[in-house]
Design a protein around this motif. Structure first.
Motif, PDB file in Angstrom:
ATOM      1  N   SER A  17       0.829  -1.200   0.000  1.00 40.80           N
ATOM      2  CA  SER A  17       0.000   0.000   0.000  1.00 40.80           C
ATOM      3  C   SER A  17       0.867   1.255   0.000  1.00 40.80           C
ATOM      4  O   SER A  17       0.579   2.228  -0.705  1.00 40.80           O
ATOM      5  N   ARG A  20       2.148   1.819  -3.455  1.00 39.18           N
ATOM      6  CA  ARG A  20       1.090   2.372  -4.313  1.00 39.18           C
ATOM      7  C   ARG A  20       0.920   3.867  -4.066  1.00 39.18           C
ATOM      8  O   ARG A  20       0.757   4.650  -4.996  1.00 39.18           O
ATOM      9  N   GLU A  49      -8.028   6.952  -1.182  1.00 38.48           N
ATOM     10  CA  GLU A  49      -7.435   6.945  -2.521  1.00 38.48           C
ATOM     11  C   GLU A  49      -8.062   7.970  -3.464  1.00 38.48           C
ATOM     12  O   GLU A  49      -7.324   8.683  -4.161  1.00 38.48           O
TER      13      GLU A  49
END
Length: 62
Positions: A17, A20, A49
């Motif tokens: 995560s 990302r 996000e």
């Protein structure tokens, strides 16, 4: 279930995560990293996000 395996799975999920986030919004990632907050981003990634992506788009325009 082995506690070590569960802990390793959580750490792996946090690391993926974090990577990302680094790709999606480097500036946000660098703001969170000094306090290791990037490693807990996975707990709310699904909800944050869209906002992080929007923030990155706005930052790119400015």
């Amino acid at each position: 279930m082995d506690t070590k395996a569960v802990a390793q799975g959580i750490i792996e999920q946090a690391a993926v995560s974090s990577r990302r986030l680094r790709e999606l919004s480097p500036s946000t990632y660098h703001k969170l990293t000094p306090r290791n907050l990037d490693m807990i981003y996975f707990l709310a990634e699904e909800y944050l996000e869209p906002f992080v992506g929007l923030y990155q788009q706005i930052e790119n325009v400015l």
